[in-house]
Design a protein around this motif. Structure first.
Motif, PDB file in Angstrom:
ATOM      1  N   ILE A   1     -57.802 -11.794  72.158  1.00 35.10           N
ATOM      2  CA  ILE A   1     -58.361 -11.054  73.283  1.00 35.10           C
ATOM      3  C   ILE A   1     -57.333 -10.070  73.824  1.00 35.10           C
ATOM      4  CG2 ILE A   1     -59.342 -11.246  75.600  1.00 35.10           C
ATOM      5  CD1 ILE A   1     -60.286 -14.061  74.795  1.00 35.10           C
ATOM      6  N   TRP A   2     -56.118 -10.553  74.135  1.00 38.08           N
ATOM      7  CA  TRP A   2     -55.081  -9.682  74.672  1.00 38.08           C
ATOM      8  C   TRP A   2     -54.171  -9.194  73.549  1.00 38.08           C
ATOM      9  CZ3 TRP A   2     -55.810 -14.810  76.006  1.00 38.08           C
ATOM     10  CH2 TRP A   2     -54.932 -15.717  75.411  1.00 38.08           C
ATOM     11  N   ASN A   3     -53.468  -8.141  73.808  1.00 40.29           N
ATOM     12  CA  ASN A   3     -52.580  -7.546  72.806  1.00 40.29           C
ATOM     13  C   ASN A   3     -51.131  -7.881  73.164  1.00 40.29           C
ATOM     14  OD1 ASN A   3     -50.922  -5.736  71.297  1.00 40.29           O
ATOM     15  ND2 ASN A   3     -52.681  -4.393  70.991  1.00 40.29           N
ATOM     16  N   PRO A   4     -50.493  -8.793  72.434  1.00 37.68           N
ATOM     17  CA  PRO A   4     -49.125  -9.203  72.775  1.00 37.68           C
ATOM     18  C   PRO A   4     -48.117  -8.062  72.717  1.00 37.68           C
ATOM     19  CG  PRO A   4     -50.129 -10.732  71.219  1.00 37.68           C
ATOM     20  CD  PRO A   4     -51.021  -9.547  71.286  1.00 37.68           C
ATOM     21  N   VAL A   5     -48.342  -7.099  71.832  1.00 40.91           N
ATOM     22  CA  VAL A   5     -47.396  -5.988  71.713  1.00 40.91           C
ATOM     23  C   VAL A   5     -47.497  -5.069  72.924  1.00 40.91           C
ATOM     24  CG1 VAL A   5     -46.747  -3.968  70.358  1.00 40.91           C
ATOM     25  CG2 VAL A   5     -47.399  -6.082  69.193  1.00 40.91           C
ATOM     26  N   VAL A   6     -48.711  -4.654  73.256  1.00 46.14           N
ATOM     27  CA  VAL A   6     -48.914  -3.748  74.393  1.00 46.14           C
ATOM     28  C   VAL A   6     -48.487  -4.412  75.695  1.00 46.14           C
ATOM     29  CG1 VAL A   6     -50.634  -2.499  75.742  1.00 46.14           C
ATOM     30  CG2 VAL A   6     -50.745  -2.458  73.256  1.00 46.14           C
ATOM     31  N   LEU A   7     -48.974  -5.638  75.940  1.00 49.35           N
ATOM     32  CA  LEU A   7     -48.607  -6.348  77.163  1.00 49.35           C
ATOM     33  C   LEU A   7     -47.121  -6.718  77.170  1.00 49.35           C
ATOM     34  CD1 LEU A   7     -51.609  -8.709  77.967  1.00 49.35           C
ATOM     35  CD2 LEU A   7     -50.870  -6.678  79.191  1.00 49.35           C
ATOM     36  N   GLY A   8     -46.571  -6.992  75.982  1.00 49.37           N
ATOM     37  CA  GLY A   8     -45.150  -7.298  75.900  1.00 49.37           C
ATOM     38  C   GLY A   8     -44.294  -6.125  76.347  1.00 49.37           C
ATOM     39  N   PHE A   9     -44.665  -4.919  75.917  1.00 48.49           N
ATOM     40  CA  PHE A   9     -43.936  -3.730  76.350  1.00 48.49           C
ATOM     41  C   PHE A   9     -44.110  -3.498  77.849  1.00 48.49           C
ATOM     42  CE2 PHE A   9     -43.514  -2.299  71.886  1.00 48.49           C
ATOM     43  CZ  PHE A   9     -42.207  -1.856  71.928  1.00 48.49           C
TER      44      PHE A   9
ATOM     45  N   VAL B   1     -48.134   2.984  81.788  1.00 50.34           N
ATOM     46  CA  VAL B   1     -48.832   3.489  80.596  1.00 50.34           C
ATOM     47  C   VAL B   1     -49.309   2.332  79.724  1.00 50.34           C
ATOM     48  CG1 VAL B   1     -48.513   4.712  78.402  1.00 50.34           C
ATOM     49  CG2 VAL B   1     -47.689   5.735  80.533  1.00 50.34           C
ATOM     50  N   PHE B   2     -48.442   1.343  79.511  1.00 53.54           N
ATOM     51  CA  PHE B   2     -48.815   0.220  78.638  1.00 53.54           C
ATOM     52  C   PHE B   2     -49.847  -0.691  79.284  1.00 53.54           C
ATOM     53  CE2 PHE B   2     -44.980   1.318  76.230  1.00 53.54           C
ATOM     54  CZ  PHE B   2     -45.461   1.173  74.943  1.00 53.54           C
ATOM     55  N   VAL B   3     -49.752  -0.899  80.602  1.00 50.68           N
ATOM     56  CA  VAL B   3     -50.748  -1.762  81.238  1.00 50.68           C
ATOM     57  C   VAL B   3     -52.096  -1.063  81.277  1.00 50.68           C
ATOM     58  CG1 VAL B   3     -50.459  -1.108  83.686  1.00 50.68           C
ATOM     59  CG2 VAL B   3     -51.075  -3.441  83.084  1.00 50.68           C
ATOM     60  N   VAL B   4     -52.099   0.254  81.434  1.00 57.12           N
ATOM     61  CA  VAL B   4     -53.360   1.000  81.391  1.00 57.12           C
ATOM     62  C   VAL B   4     -53.943   0.964  79.985  1.00 57.12           C
ATOM     63  CG1 VAL B   4     -54.355   3.318  81.535  1.00 57.12           C
ATOM     64  CG2 VAL B   4     -52.847   2.508  83.349  1.00 57.12           C
ATOM     65  N   ALA B   5     -53.077   1.054  78.976  1.00 51.53           N
ATOM     66  CA  ALA B   5     -53.549   1.039  77.584  1.00 51.53           C
ATOM     67  C   ALA B   5     -54.243  -0.262  77.224  1.00 51.53           C
ATOM     68  CB  ALA B   5     -52.372   1.275  76.641  1.00 51.53           C
ATOM     69  N   ASP B   6     -53.919  -1.347  77.934  1.00 54.63           N
ATOM     70  CA  ASP B   6     -54.518  -2.640  77.627  1.00 54.63           C
ATOM     71  C   ASP B   6     -55.816  -2.892  78.392  1.00 54.63           C
ATOM     72  OD1 ASP B   6     -54.033  -5.239  76.174  1.00 54.63           O
ATOM     73  OD2 ASP B   6     -54.267  -6.012  78.216  1.00 54.63           O
ATOM     74  N   LEU B   7     -56.137  -2.017  79.354  1.00 54.86           N
ATOM     75  CA  LEU B   7     -57.346  -2.230  80.142  1.00 54.86           C
ATOM     76  C   LEU B   7     -58.587  -1.808  79.376  1.00 54.86           C
ATOM     77  CD1 LEU B   7     -56.144  -0.885  83.619  1.00 54.86           C
ATOM     78  CD2 LEU B   7     -56.322  -3.268  82.890  1.00 54.86           C
ATOM     79  N   SER B   8     -59.704  -2.474  79.676  1.00 51.48           N
ATOM     80  CA  SER B   8     -60.965  -2.099  79.035  1.00 51.48           C
ATOM     81  C   SER B   8     -61.494  -0.781  79.591  1.00 51.48           C
ATOM     82  CB  SER B   8     -62.017  -3.204  79.238  1.00 51.48           C
ATOM     83  OG  SER B   8     -62.207  -3.458  80.617  1.00 51.48           O
TER      84      SER B   8
ATOM     85  N   ALA C   1     -38.680  -9.293  72.580  1.00 56.22           N
ATOM     86  CA  ALA C   1     -39.254 -10.280  71.658  1.00 56.22           C
ATOM     87  C   ALA C   1     -39.730 -11.518  72.404  1.00 56.22           C
ATOM     88  CB  ALA C   1     -38.202 -10.667  70.611  1.00 56.22           C
ATOM     89  N   LEU C   2     -38.991 -11.942  73.420  1.00 60.40           N
ATOM     90  CA  LEU C   2     -39.382 -13.114  74.208  1.00 60.40           C
ATOM     91  C   LEU C   2     -40.761 -12.918  74.817  1.00 60.40           C
ATOM     92  CD1 LEU C   2     -38.807 -15.792  75.719  1.00 60.40           C
ATOM     93  CD2 LEU C   2     -37.688 -14.398  77.490  1.00 60.40           C
ATOM     94  N   ARG C   3     -40.991 -11.776  75.430  1.00 55.95           N
ATOM     95  CA  ARG C   3     -42.267 -11.523  76.076  1.00 55.95           C
ATOM     96  C   ARG C   3     -43.406 -11.474  75.070  1.00 55.95           C
ATOM     97  NH1 ARG C   3     -38.315 -10.343  79.063  1.00 55.95           N
ATOM     98  NH2 ARG C   3     -38.457 -10.016  81.317  1.00 55.95           N
ATOM     99  N   MET C   4     -43.176 -10.789  73.972  1.00 57.34           N
ATOM    100  CA  MET C   4     -44.238 -10.688  72.963  1.00 57.34           C
ATOM    101  C   MET C   4     -44.580 -12.059  72.374  1.00 57.34           C
ATOM    102  SD  MET C   4     -43.376  -7.231  70.839  1.00 57.34           S
ATOM    103  CE  MET C   4     -43.400  -5.607  71.609  1.00 57.34           C
ATOM    104  N   LEU C   5     -43.566 -12.858  72.092  1.00 57.56           N
ATOM    105  CA  LEU C   5     -43.801 -14.149  71.451  1.00 57.56           C
ATOM    106  C   LEU C   5     -44.420 -15.166  72.406  1.00 57.56           C
ATOM    107  CD1 LEU C   5     -40.607 -14.318  69.245  1.00 57.56           C
ATOM    108  CD2 LEU C   5     -42.959 -14.182  68.438  1.00 57.56           C
ATOM    109  N   VAL C   6     -44.027 -15.139  73.674  1.00 59.07           N
ATOM    110  CA  VAL C   6     -44.665 -16.021  74.656  1.00 59.07           C
ATOM    111  C   VAL C   6     -46.146 -15.665  74.774  1.00 59.07           C
ATOM    112  CG1 VAL C   6     -44.802 -16.568  77.127  1.00 59.07           C
ATOM    113  CG2 VAL C   6     -42.595 -16.610  75.951  1.00 59.07           C
ATOM    114  N   LEU C   7     -46.452 -14.372  74.770  1.00 55.95           N
ATOM    115  CA  LEU C   7     -47.856 -13.946  74.807  1.00 55.95           C
ATOM    116  C   LEU C   7     -48.579 -14.365  73.536  1.00 55.95           C
ATOM    117  CD1 LEU C   7     -47.442 -10.367  76.317  1.00 55.95           C
ATOM    118  CD2 LEU C   7     -48.489 -12.334  77.442  1.00 55.95           C
ATOM    119  N   TRP C   8     -47.927 -14.176  72.397  1.00 52.81           N
ATOM    120  CA  TRP C   8     -48.537 -14.511  71.113  1.00 52.81           C
ATOM    121  C   TRP C   8     -48.829 -16.006  71.004  1.00 52.81           C
ATOM    122  CZ3 TRP C   8     -46.766 -10.042  67.856  1.00 52.81           C
ATOM    123  CH2 TRP C   8     -47.744  -9.693  66.914  1.00 52.81           C
ATOM    124  N   ALA C   9     -47.968 -16.803  71.610  1.00 52.75           N
ATOM    125  CA  ALA C   9     -48.098 -18.258  71.478  1.00 52.75           C
ATOM    126  C   ALA C   9     -49.179 -18.843  72.371  1.00 52.75           C
ATOM    127  CB  ALA C   9     -46.757 -18.925  71.804  1.00 52.75           C
TER     128      ALA C   9
END
Length: 291
Positions: A5-13, A56-63, A275-283
């Motif tokens: 549902i969420w994008n770990p890369v976009v939200l991670g950035f 920019v990244f938080v807007v990119a993740d919005l529907s 990497a920490l943020r992306m992986l916590v989101l991914w997990a």
């Protein structure tokens, strides 16, 4: 097993840039109050660019991303602004991100095109406000994850604590890249070591609490990071590159400052934080509800 549902890369950035902007603002305020002027102009540029990129990244993740600019404008111009920021996490987040954007823009102008802003932005109350809003941005980014419904691994009070330590490591890393004064860099080395220890302890605590929480989804998430499919990236980028290398180089730098080693440690710390943020989101594994 993992969400889609969420994008770990976009939200991670987003979380990474928000952390840099937030704790960078705290660092700016502390340096200015302590009358340390070196590289404040460059730091103000990094803070402003980071908060812009975070938005920019938080807007990119919005529907519905086009709604975001209007929400920001409304949050700043509304007569009931102070009341609205406490209504929901979304309102609070829009408010603190907007305020940090405005304050960082003023700092940028103060150092570039509008020297007349110096008197205003150098006031102690303005510096304290800048640091406070920056800290609230980091807190918000942590509680935003910790309050996400249905993801037990994230629903942990240790997430905001981990985010604060990690964002502080990023701020110290940015300063070590910018500052060349040996007395300041030596202080940053000691501060960085303490923060990296705090980050490692918080991370170990998060994994252990999740493993022994009794909630299957949280255990699966922790196992995925520790021993499962995400483990290679976790151990390489977060533990080794993000924590152990900066800590090891930090102990070397305590003896004698070396510009090249300091740059390597700083870059590794920044990579590890992302990497920490992306992986916590991914997990994050949602609770499975069976009917």
């Amino acid at each position: 097993m993992f969400q889609e549902i969420w994008n770990p890369v976009v939200l991670g950035f987003f979380l990474w840039f928000a952390g840099i902007a937030g704790m960078g603002s705290v660092a700016y305020a502390l340096m200015k109050i302590s009358k340390v002027e070196e590289k404040l102009k460059e730091l103000s540029v990094i803070i402003f660019v980071s908060i812009v990129l975070a938005l920019v990244f938080v807007v990119a993740d919005l529907s519905r991303p086009l709604n975001m600019p209007f929400a920001i404008l409304q949050s700043l111009l509304s007569g009931t602004f102070i009341v609205k920021i406490f209504i929901s996490w979304m309102s609070f987040g829009i408010s603190v991100l907007s305020l940090l954007l405005l304050l960082s823009f003023l700092l940028l102008l103060r150092h570039t095109f509008v020297p007349g802003l110096q008197k205003l932005t150098d006031q102690k109350w303005c510096l304290v406000l800048t640091g406070l809003i920056g800290f609230l941005v980091v807190i918000y980014s942590g509680f935003l994850i910790a309050n996400a419904p249905g993801i037990p691994f994230w629903n942990n009070a240790l997430i905001p604590v981990l985010w604060i330590f990690s964002a502080s490591v990023c701020a110290v890393a940015i300063l070590k890249i910018l500052v060349k004064n040996e007395s300041i860099t030596h202080f940053l080395t000691r501060a960085g070591l303490a923060l990296e220890v705090g980050e490692l302890v918080s991370l170990v605590a998060l994994i252990n609490v999740s493993l022994y929480s009794g909630i299957e989804a949280a255990q699966e998430s922790a196992c995925a990071l520790f021993l499962g499919p995400l483990a290679p990236a976790f151990w390489l980028f977060v533990i080794i590159i993000g924590v152990l290398v900066p800590m090891g180089l930090g102990f070397v730098l305590l003896r004698k400052e070396d510009r090249n080693l300091a740059l390597i440690a700083a870059i590794c710390g920044l990579i590890g934080a992302l990497a920490l943020r992306m992986l916590v989101l991914w997990a994050g594994i949602p609770i499975t509800i069976t009917l």
